[in-house]
Write a protein that holds these residues in place. Sequence first.
Motif, PDB file in Angstrom:
ATOM      1  N   ARG A 121       2.065   2.003  -3.292  1.00  0.00           N
ATOM      2  CA  ARG A 121       0.939   2.067  -4.223  1.00  0.00           C
ATOM      3  C   ARG A 121       0.908   0.888  -5.196  1.00  0.00           C
ATOM      4  NH1 ARG A 121      -1.931   6.553  -4.040  1.00  0.00           N
ATOM      5  NH2 ARG A 121      -2.501   6.489  -6.245  1.00  0.00           N
ATOM      6  N   TRP A 161      -1.156  -1.741  -5.613  1.00  0.00           N
ATOM      7  CA  TRP A 161      -2.472  -2.185  -5.160  1.00  0.00           C
ATOM      8  C   TRP A 161      -2.730  -3.649  -5.475  1.00  0.00           C
ATOM      9  CZ3 TRP A 161      -3.144   1.363  -1.965  1.00  0.00           C
ATOM     10  CH2 TRP A 161      -2.856   2.699  -2.256  1.00  0.00           C
ATOM     11  N   GLN A 178      -4.867  -1.641 -10.613  1.00  0.00           N
ATOM     12  CA  GLN A 178      -3.686  -0.844 -10.930  1.00  0.00           C
ATOM     13  C   GLN A 178      -2.436  -1.480 -10.330  1.00  0.00           C
ATOM     14  OE1 GLN A 178      -4.193   3.226  -9.822  1.00  0.00           O
ATOM     15  NE2 GLN A 178      -6.282   3.288 -10.566  1.00  0.00           N
ATOM     16  N   GLU A 216       0.837  -1.202   0.000  1.00  0.00           N
ATOM     17  CA  GLU A 216       0.000   0.000   0.000  1.00  0.00           C
ATOM     18  C   GLU A 216       0.874   1.254   0.000  1.00  0.00           C
ATOM     19  OE1 GLU A 216      -2.629  -0.336   3.357  1.00  0.00           O
ATOM     20  OE2 GLU A 216      -4.194  -1.214   2.115  1.00  0.00           O
ATOM     21  N   LEU A 219     -11.008  -0.593   1.082  1.00  0.00           N
ATOM     22  CA  LEU A 219     -10.414   0.693   0.698  1.00  0.00           C
ATOM     23  C   LEU A 219      -9.812   0.626  -0.703  1.00  0.00           C
ATOM     24  CD1 LEU A 219      -8.810   1.792   4.081  1.00  0.00           C
ATOM     25  CD2 LEU A 219     -10.822   2.787   2.949  1.00  0.00           C
ATOM     26  N   ILE A 220      -9.176  -0.495  -1.016  1.00  0.00           N
ATOM     27  CA  ILE A 220      -8.607  -0.653  -2.363  1.00  0.00           C
ATOM     28  C   ILE A 220      -9.719  -0.644  -3.398  1.00  0.00           C
ATOM     29  CG2 ILE A 220      -7.437  -2.278  -3.907  1.00  0.00           C
ATOM     30  CD1 ILE A 220      -5.704  -3.081  -1.441  1.00  0.00           C
ATOM     31  N   TYR A 221     -10.788  -1.411  -3.143  1.00  0.00           N
ATOM     32  CA  TYR A 221     -11.904  -1.469  -4.087  1.00  0.00           C
ATOM     33  C   TYR A 221     -12.628  -0.130  -4.181  1.00  0.00           C
ATOM     34  CZ  TYR A 221     -11.314  -6.548  -4.272  1.00  0.00           C
ATOM     35  OH  TYR A 221     -10.817  -7.803  -4.457  1.00  0.00           O
ATOM     36  N   GLU A 222     -12.775   0.547  -3.038  1.00  0.00           N
ATOM     37  CA  GLU A 222     -13.459   1.841  -3.012  1.00  0.00           C
ATOM     38  C   GLU A 222     -12.729   2.873  -3.870  1.00  0.00           C
ATOM     39  OE1 GLU A 222     -13.638   4.956   0.468  1.00  0.00           O
ATOM     40  OE2 GLU A 222     -15.136   3.382   0.799  1.00  0.00           O
ATOM     41  N   ARG A 223     -11.420   2.839  -3.817  1.00  0.00           N
ATOM     42  CA  ARG A 223     -10.620   3.784  -4.611  1.00  0.00           C
ATOM     43  C   ARG A 223     -10.592   3.382  -6.073  1.00  0.00           C
ATOM     44  NH1 ARG A 223      -6.474   3.713  -0.077  1.00  0.00           N
ATOM     45  NH2 ARG A 223      -5.736   1.881  -1.180  1.00  0.00           N
ATOM     46  N   GLY A 224     -11.009   2.173  -6.353  1.00  0.00           N
ATOM     47  CA  GLY A 224     -10.943   1.689  -7.737  1.00  0.00           C
ATOM     48  C   GLY A 224      -9.535   1.318  -8.136  1.00  0.00           C
ATOM     49  N   ASP A 225      -8.697   1.006  -7.120  1.00  0.00           N
ATOM     50  CA  ASP A 225      -7.287   0.731  -7.382  1.00  0.00           C
ATOM     51  C   ASP A 225      -6.975  -0.750  -7.543  1.00  0.00           C
ATOM     52  OD1 ASP A 225      -6.535   3.407  -7.176  1.00  0.00           O
ATOM     53  OD2 ASP A 225      -6.303   3.282  -5.005  1.00  0.00           O
ATOM     54  N   GLU A 226      -7.973  -1.611  -7.512  1.00  0.00           N
ATOM     55  CA  GLU A 226      -7.695  -3.024  -7.480  1.00  0.00           C
ATOM     56  C   GLU A 226      -7.037  -3.557  -8.750  1.00  0.00           C
ATOM     57  OE1 GLU A 226     -11.886  -2.801  -9.087  1.00  0.00           O
ATOM     58  OE2 GLU A 226     -10.792  -1.803  -7.509  1.00  0.00           O
TER      59      GLU A 226
END
Length: 128
Positions: free
Chosen positions: A90, A92, A127, A87, A118-125
């Motif tokens: 970054r 992810w 990346q 994390e 939090l990862i899914y909420e940011r849409g970073d899964e």
Amino acid sequence: MKSFPDNAKIYERLGDAYLAQKKDDEAIAYYRLAIRTDPLSTDARFKLGDLYLKHEDEKKAVDQYKASSDLDPKNIPAHYKLAEHYEGVRDWKNARMEYLLILATDDEQPQAHKGLALIYERGDENQD
């Protein structure tokens, strides 16, 4: 390589004693000796990782946490340390993987659920 787990435990305990006395260099030496004596020593690797992290050598710390989790895939504390590291840089994809490995071992780990959310909420899964 021959393994001597009884001797390794002695070296690990000496490392613990030096750590309790705030003699980090000596603790590092004994944890490293424990690992050389028994390369399968996941506890010594984890403790050595913590000391490396304390002394801001993140690469060596991550190497020890990876080795510890590779030797014992159910080592939840090592997976948490790796997830925190990923994390922080970054990464992810690998953070998500560590959280999933934690939950595969124990699906009642609220910190892992929170990290994934939090990862899914940011849409970073997806990346890297």
